[in-house]
Design an enzyme around this catalytic site. Structure first.
Site, mmCIF file in Angstrom:
data_model
loop_
_atom_site.group_PDB
_atom_site.id
_atom_site.type_symbol
_atom_site.label_atom_id
_atom_site.label_comp_id
_atom_site.label_asym_id
_atom_site.label_seq_id
_atom_site.Cartn_x
_atom_site.Cartn_y
_atom_site.Cartn_z
ATOM 1 N N SER A 1 29.556 34.389 46.751
ATOM 2 C CA SER A 1 30.095 35.561 47.441
ATOM 3 C C SER A 1 31.492 35.910 46.982
ATOM 4 O O SER A 1 31.884 37.071 47.010
ATOM 5 C CB SER A 1 30.114 35.313 48.951
ATOM 6 O OG SER A 1 30.898 34.185 49.255
ATOM 7 N N CYS A 2 32.278 34.922 46.574
ATOM 8 C CA CYS A 2 33.674 35.213 46.246
ATOM 9 C C CYS A 2 34.219 34.161 45.324
ATOM 10 O O CYS A 2 34.474 33.037 45.744
ATOM 11 C CB CYS A 2 34.521 35.283 47.517
ATOM 12 S SG CYS A 2 36.279 35.520 47.190
ATOM 13 N N GLY A 3 34.427 34.518 44.068
ATOM 14 C CA GLY A 3 34.901 33.536 43.109
ATOM 15 C C GLY A 3 36.339 33.140 43.306
ATOM 16 O O GLY A 3 36.781 32.125 42.767
#
Length: 259
Positions: free
Chosen positions: A101-103
């Site tokens: 979802s979010c690096g």
């Protein structure tokens, strides 16, 4: 576009209202370990397919100077080995665990995500009529999304609006890395005469990756974040958000978009 093998999986679902039971197609999410010169440096949750491109793009945008990527010698599943003889792993200031979802999640501070990327120097100018077509062209190439409704996508386009490469993934940053890994393999970097288009919103990390690739125009169906706009202005990247229904908001470097 062909759906990559192992990118989807069937699962039972009960539809409401009515309670009908049937099989559904889900986007696969599995871990991928990225090794550099034999050392494991990252685990990212991704949709299987184009794993070598993903590893190359990830290492490129983290400043690790990759040369090539291939399966490991032990043929371990869900692992890619990256050759990067000049990589300085000591410069990495965080444990490389990222999520689909979010690096950026897990990086302690803004300074920890800074990657060396000069200000984008490009005289590219594109008619808005061309920019406005990019989300539709990208959507038409999202074969796995059409089956599952569960993937992000990134597309690389020529200055004239021709789709050069499209990749899908459960992680928006992974989709971008796959495209940049493909461009690296094709010898197209820096992308000074190209455009990137993403299927969702514009996050800080996506702008950072575009900056490292030297891409002057980044287009999105959704909204940019405040930090994405700050970084776009700082690196000289034209950010176009809400590109749909013949409209768009140009948040930075608007001179590149011809009315």
């Amino acid at each position: 576009m062909e759906v990559p093998p192992h990118a989807t999986r069937r699962a039972p679902v009960r539809r409401m209202p009515g309670g009908a039971s049937e099989d559904d197609r889900l986007a696969v999410e599995e871990p991928l370990e990225i090794r550099i010169n034999g050392t494991a440096v990252a685990v990212t949750m991704r949709t299987p397919g184009h794993d070598e491109e993903l590893a190359l793009g990830f290492c490129l945008t983290e400043g690790l100077q990759p040369v090539a990527a291939h399966p490991p010698e032990d043929l371990a599943a869900n692992v890619v080995e990256v050759e990067a003889p000049d990589a300085d792993l000591g410069r990495v200031q965080r444990s490389f665990y990222t999520s689909s979802s979010c690096g950026v999640c897990g990086k302690g501070a803004l300074e920890a995500v800074a990657v060396d990327a000069p200000r984008v120097d490009s005289d590219l100018a594109v008619p808005f009529e061309v920019v406005s077509t990019l989300p539709g062209l990208l959507g038409a190439a999202q074969a796995t999304f059409a089956l599952t409704g569960g993937l992000h996508a990134t597309g690389l386009f020529s200055a004239g609006g021709e789709l050069l490469c499209a990749r899908e993934d459960v992680g928006r940053h992974n989709a971008m890395d796959k495209v940049l890994g493909w461009a690296f393999g094709e010898g197209l970097l820096p992308l000074s005469r190209s455009m990137l288009c993403v299927s969702g919103r514009l996050s800080f990390e996506l702008v950072q990756k575009a900056a490292v690739a030297g891409c002057p125009v980044l287009v999105a169906v959704g909204a940019p974040s405040s930090l994405a706009v700050e970084l776009g202005a700082d690196r000289g990247i034209t950010l176009c958000g809400f590109v749909r229904d013949g409209r768009a908001g140009v948040y930075t470097e608007p001179s590149r978009i011809l009315a």
